[in-house]
Enzyme design. Structure first.
Site, PDB file in Angstrom:
ATOM      1  N   LYS A  13      33.568  50.570  37.963  1.00 49.23           N
ATOM      2  CA  LYS A  13      32.846  49.668  38.884  1.00 49.23           C
ATOM      3  C   LYS A  13      32.419  50.415  40.150  1.00 49.23           C
ATOM      4  CE  LYS A  13      36.317  46.738  39.324  1.00 49.23           C
ATOM      5  NZ  LYS A  13      37.346  47.351  38.472  1.00 49.23           N
ATOM      6  N   ARG A  88      38.710  38.346  41.921  1.00 43.37           N
ATOM      7  CA  ARG A  88      39.661  38.840  40.923  1.00 43.37           C
ATOM      8  C   ARG A  88      40.526  37.715  40.370  1.00 43.37           C
ATOM      9  NH1 ARG A  88      39.889  44.582  42.953  1.00 43.37           N
ATOM     10  NH2 ARG A  88      40.902  45.828  41.362  1.00 43.37           N
ATOM     11  N   ARG A 127      42.206  60.539  38.296  1.00 49.91           N
ATOM     12  CA  ARG A 127      41.252  60.258  39.371  1.00 49.91           C
ATOM     13  C   ARG A 127      41.734  60.859  40.688  1.00 49.91           C
ATOM     14  NH1 ARG A 127      39.291  54.200  40.267  1.00 49.91           N
ATOM     15  NH2 ARG A 127      41.451  53.785  40.843  1.00 49.91           N
ATOM     16  N   ARG A 160      45.138  58.267  44.762  1.00 52.39           N
ATOM     17  CA  ARG A 160      45.451  56.959  45.343  1.00 52.39           C
ATOM     18  C   ARG A 160      46.898  56.604  45.046  1.00 52.39           C
ATOM     19  NH1 ARG A 160      40.726  52.721  43.741  1.00 52.39           N
ATOM     20  NH2 ARG A 160      42.583  51.490  43.334  1.00 52.39           N
ATOM     21  N   ARG A 171      48.768  47.041  37.377  1.00 55.06           N
ATOM     22  CA  ARG A 171      47.372  46.653  37.636  1.00 55.06           C
ATOM     23  C   ARG A 171      46.694  46.143  36.366  1.00 55.06           C
ATOM     24  NH1 ARG A 171      45.437  52.085  39.980  1.00 55.06           N
ATOM     25  NH2 ARG A 171      43.387  51.181  40.332  1.00 55.06           N
TER      26      ARG A 171
HETATM   27  P1  AMP Z   1      40.324  48.523  43.659  1.00 61.25           P
HETATM   28  O1  AMP Z   1      39.936  49.603  44.613  1.00 61.25           O
HETATM   29  O2  AMP Z   1      39.227  47.547  43.387  1.00 61.25           O
HETATM   30  O3  AMP Z   1      40.944  49.082  42.394  1.00 61.25           O
HETATM   31  O4  AMP Z   1      41.475  47.671  44.386  1.00 61.25           O
HETATM   32  C1  AMP Z   1      42.696  48.262  44.739  1.00 61.25           C
HETATM   33  C2  AMP Z   1      43.736  47.197  44.942  1.00 61.25           C
HETATM   34  O5  AMP Z   1      43.385  46.353  46.056  1.00 61.25           O
HETATM   35  C3  AMP Z   1      43.926  46.224  43.776  1.00 61.25           C
HETATM   36  O6  AMP Z   1      44.770  46.747  42.760  1.00 61.25           O
HETATM   37  C4  AMP Z   1      44.533  45.025  44.473  1.00 61.25           C
HETATM   38  O7  AMP Z   1      45.906  45.242  44.739  1.00 61.25           O
HETATM   39  C5  AMP Z   1      43.806  45.025  45.813  1.00 61.25           C
HETATM   40  N1  AMP Z   1      42.610  44.172  45.712  1.00 61.25           N
HETATM   41  C6  AMP Z   1      41.318  44.567  45.751  1.00 61.25           C
HETATM   42  N2  AMP Z   1      40.499  43.521  45.613  1.00 61.25           N
HETATM   43  C7  AMP Z   1      41.291  42.437  45.478  1.00 61.25           C
HETATM   44  C8  AMP Z   1      41.041  41.059  45.264  1.00 61.25           C
HETATM   45  N3  AMP Z   1      39.784  40.574  45.148  1.00 61.25           N
HETATM   46  N4  AMP Z   1      42.107  40.218  45.165  1.00 61.25           N
HETATM   47  C9  AMP Z   1      43.358  40.675  45.278  1.00 61.25           C
HETATM   48  N5  AMP Z   1      43.673  41.959  45.451  1.00 61.25           N
HETATM   49  C10 AMP Z   1      42.651  42.845  45.551  1.00 61.25           C
END
Ligand code: AMP
Length: 219
Positions: A13, A88, A127, A160, A171
């Protein structure tokens, strides 16, 4: 144009989002990036949210929704925006619909990036990310030109904190339990476009371009 990028962690994404921004000329809003920036800045909210995301758990809906509400009301979102990582949960999706309806707007399309499970784990565990400009790399499939440093800003790359095996497992479980129901949610509303994301970034972008054209993005 308002576009939602859906798919499990590691589906591409973020990478495709950057390309879509270049093509469509609207900003990308990544809630994960916002959380990482807030944590790096040491804000109370950022540190509280870090307790969740660093372990792979979703941050509570009310926290995320507040941030998104503020961000999408900025002037640069007037022409549209791309949501990467939001919504999400079904609750977040319902609230997003309400927020948009209040200002007479609606989602134009949802791109669902579909990848085989073993590919996801390989992508996430290899990554590397630039903490300064958020560019992403992969130790084998997309190494930086100078080992361990960002091609764009030269910063040392990091892994990360949530790209470790335990957090990756949580996740993927969180995705299956809380986010995957959004596929049916958006399919019922005629908004879902499925993208095969097993290939290279170029191949994936080629397969999603027709969807962008259909939505009238930047052409
Ligand atoms: P990402 O960079 O999109 O993989 O997001 C990293 C982490 O941020 C996720 O694993 C969640 O813990 C948190 N996170 C990001 N977006 C959301 C969301 N819309 N709702 C809840 N947690 C989120």
């Amino acid at each position: 144009m308002i576009l939602v990028l859906l798919g499990p962690p590691g589906a591409g994404k973020g990478t495709q989002g950057v390309r879509i921004v270049e093509r469509c000329g609207v900003p990308k809003i990544s809630t994960g990036e916002i959380f990482r920036d807030l944590a790096a800045a040491g804000t109370p909210l950022g540190l509280e949210a870090r307790n969740y995301w660093s372990r792979g758990m979703l941050v509570p809906d009310d926290v995320v929704v507040g941030l998104v509400k503020e961000r999408i009301s900025c002037d640069d979102c007037l022409k549209g925006f791309i949501l990467d990582g939001f919504p999400r949960t079904v609750t977040q999706a319902d609230i997003l619909n309400d927020l948009l309806a209040q200002v007479g707007r609606k989602i134009d399309g949802v791109l669902d990036f579909e990848v085989d499970a073993e590919q996801l784990v390989l992508r996430l565990s290899g990554r590397r990310t630039c903490p300064h400009c958020s560019a992403t790399y992969h130790v084998t499939s997309k190494p930086p030109q100078v080992d361990g440093h960002c091609d764009h800003c030269g910063c040392p790359l990091v892994q990360r904190p949530d790209d470790n095996p335990d957090s990756i497992r949580i996740r993927l479980e969180e995705y299956a339990a809380k986010t995957a129901p959004l596929l049916a949610y958006y399919a019922e509303r005629g908004l879902l476009h499925r993208i095969d994301s097993n290939g290279s970034p170029d191949e994936i972008f080629r397969s999603l371009e027709p969807e962008l054209v259909a939505m009238g993005c930047g052409y």
